[in-house]
Design an enzyme around this catalytic site. Structure first.
Site: not given
Ligand code: 13P
Length: 250
Positions: A9-11, A95, A97, A167, A173, A212, A233-234
């Protein structure tokens, strides 16, 4: 047999050039991945670019969200049917967010879920509790409300093609990954919730962990019986890390 899914998920990250570089870095190492299905979910605006870069490449494409409307006067929205035109297989829905920053409620998420399914795409339904909810012992209630919002409206059959991602909000994050035991406990509960309604769907649905996840902690998480991959994510923004996580599923 559930094939592990490792989805990036590149956000709100990337540019035309950085995305080209990332995809070529992933492609270079793709043949080392022999077990997991890989997917990437760029921002909407880059779907067409990534679709071209992935032509003939065994990586699935997904979007990060979709509208709860089909078409009409909804400025700024993107519909599931439009996303489908760009070769997407997956759409992430709910998600944290989107829930916490943009106000998606369980009902909105359920409506979006239905649009994704109706268009023949696979929803990746995200669920998860905040730190406060965990500390107050409400994890199970929060997660079951999030799942039941879809189950109650559309029934268990809506999950036949779906993916669920657990999640925990406190792990996203933050570098504070859930322990394999913490994650497994929730994953098992999610599967049991579905199992009570349909054993076959429960046995086949993939439940991903997100929050994470890194190459260093992926193996132990992916070894848990009810963890079927990761929503990353990251670490999905670096080819080596993304592939490193996928290799942990080998
Ligand atoms: P991180 O891997 O950066 O913690 O993010 C997870 C995430 O929100 C994937 O959708």
């Amino acid at each position: 047999m559930r094939q592990p899914l490792v989805a990036g998920n590149w956000k709100l990250n990337g540019s035309l050039s950085s995305i080209s570089e990332l995809i070529s870095g992933i492609r270079e190492q793709l043949l080392t991945v022999n077990n997991a299905e890989l997917a990437v979910c760029p921002p909407y605006i880059y779907l067409s670019h990534v679709q071209e870069l992935l032509e003939g490449v065994n990586i699935s494409l997904g979007a990060q969200d979709c509208s709860d409307q089909e078409s009409g006067a909804y400025t700024g929205e993107v519909a599931a049917a439009m996303i489908k035109e760009f070769g997407c297989k997956y759409i992430i829905i709910g998600h944290s967010e989107r829930r916490h920053i943009y106000g998606d409620t369980n009902d909105t998420v359920a409506t979006k879920f239905a649009h994704v399914v109706k268009n023949g795409l696979t929803p990746i339904l995200c669920v998860g509790e905040t730190l406060e909810e965990r500390e107050e012992g409400h994890t199970e209630v929060v997660i079951s409300k999030q799942i039941n919002a879809v189950l109650d409206l559309f029934g268990v059959e809506a999950f036949r093609k779906a993916v669920i991602a657990y999640e925990p909000v406190w792990a996203i994050g933050t570098g504070q990954v859930a322990t394999p035991a913490q994650a497994q406990e929730v994953h098992e509960e999610i599967r049991l919730t579905l199992d009570a309604q349909n054993k076959d769907i429960a046995a086949n649905i993939r439940i991903l962990y997100g929050g994470s996840m890194k190459p260093e902690n992926a193996k132990e998480l992916l070894q848990q019986p009810d963890i079927d991959g990761g929503l990353i994510g990251g670490a999905a923004l670096k080819a080596d890390d993304f592939i490193g996580i996928a290799l942990a599923a080998n």
